[in-house]
Design an enzyme around this catalytic site. Sequence first.
Site, PDB file in Angstrom:
ATOM      1  CG  HIS A 230      -5.971  -1.717  -0.055  1.00 13.52           C
ATOM      2  ND1 HIS A 230      -5.140  -1.316  -1.068  1.00 13.52           N
ATOM      3  CD2 HIS A 230      -5.450  -1.215   1.092  1.00 13.52           C
ATOM      4  CE1 HIS A 230      -4.155  -0.587  -0.565  1.00 13.52           C
ATOM      5  NE2 HIS A 230      -4.319  -0.515   0.741  1.00 13.52           N
TER       6      HIS A 230
ATOM      7  CB  SER B 213      -0.969  -0.034   1.184  1.00 17.86           C
ATOM      8  OG  SER B 213      -1.946   0.965   1.076  1.00 17.86           O
TER       9      SER B 213
ATOM     10  CG  ASP C  77      -6.818  -2.095  -3.764  1.00 19.27           C
ATOM     11  OD1 ASP C  77      -7.267  -1.072  -3.204  1.00 19.27           O
ATOM     12  OD2 ASP C  77      -5.622  -2.438  -3.687  1.00 19.27           O
TER      13      ASP C  77
END
Length: 317
Positions: free
Chosen positions: A285, A160, A255
């Site tokens: 995600h 991320s 995501d």
Amino acid sequence: MSAEPTVLRPPEPDWPAMTTEELLAYREAENRFRASAAARAITGEPDPDAVIEWRQLALPGRELPVRVYRPAARAGGALPLVVHVHGGGFVGTAVQSDWVNSHLAARLPAVVVSVEHRLVAPDHPLPDAVDDGWDALRHLVRDAGAWDIDPARVAVFGESCGGLISALAAIRARETGLPLRAQVLVNPAVDATGAMFDHPSVTEYAHTPTLTLPVLRLFQRLAVPPGTDARAVSPLHAGDLGGLAPALVVVPTHDPVADHGRRYAGRLEAGGTAVRLSEYAGAGHAFLSMPGLVPQAETAAAEILGFLRTSFAAGRA
């Protein structure tokens, strides 16, 4: 002996209206949960064949905590190094990635160092976290002997926002001549400019269980306050993406930032950098940090292990 008290996860805040004080209180409570035994049902149990400890890196002007994973049993000789950066941006802790990092340490085998970087906040915009990732990598390579690591076998690995930090570290490594064997970017958020919301996946998956558009807007507001050059901390907008370490880009399809990863993989390929784009259909995600809930985390961890093992073996005598 009394059992550990159950740590409860804080309720989801009102993201757009959150004050600085509320942000810091939420972060403390959420990170306490992520580091607790209660969270292991989600984040997974560490590999029993790895040893885990906290250490401090003495960097210019600051001490930086890092979480270190080593194989419990090993033969002699220096090990490869994987520098990991957790996800979350304005929240998060290396402990949430114990499962995958301990697995890599035990199975590669390697030394995995996860950077507990300064979290994004009004007093710490994104460039601070980016510097922490780069400074940790550079320090570890320079001090390889003390860490019993092989400076010729080094990789970066981020999830991320940690993927953004790791991608920028790979670019800096090329610019400074620091050799990297590989970069692994998992659901990377690689665009911190105002255009980060313009990707189709952000619209299609604006309200998923693990990442929502209001969270992304809060992250962007904290990460690049007025006066900050958003393009300078956005790998997707880097001018030259050639000559970088070979990349594995892992993209869960459900995501909001799926298109960040897809487009970055495309730019790496166009720039001449070897890249493998691997999509996980139906995964959301941060799925790699949730093996207790998402079975595909096991498959992704195996793919990352294989990619790094091949990368570290390449070029060895």
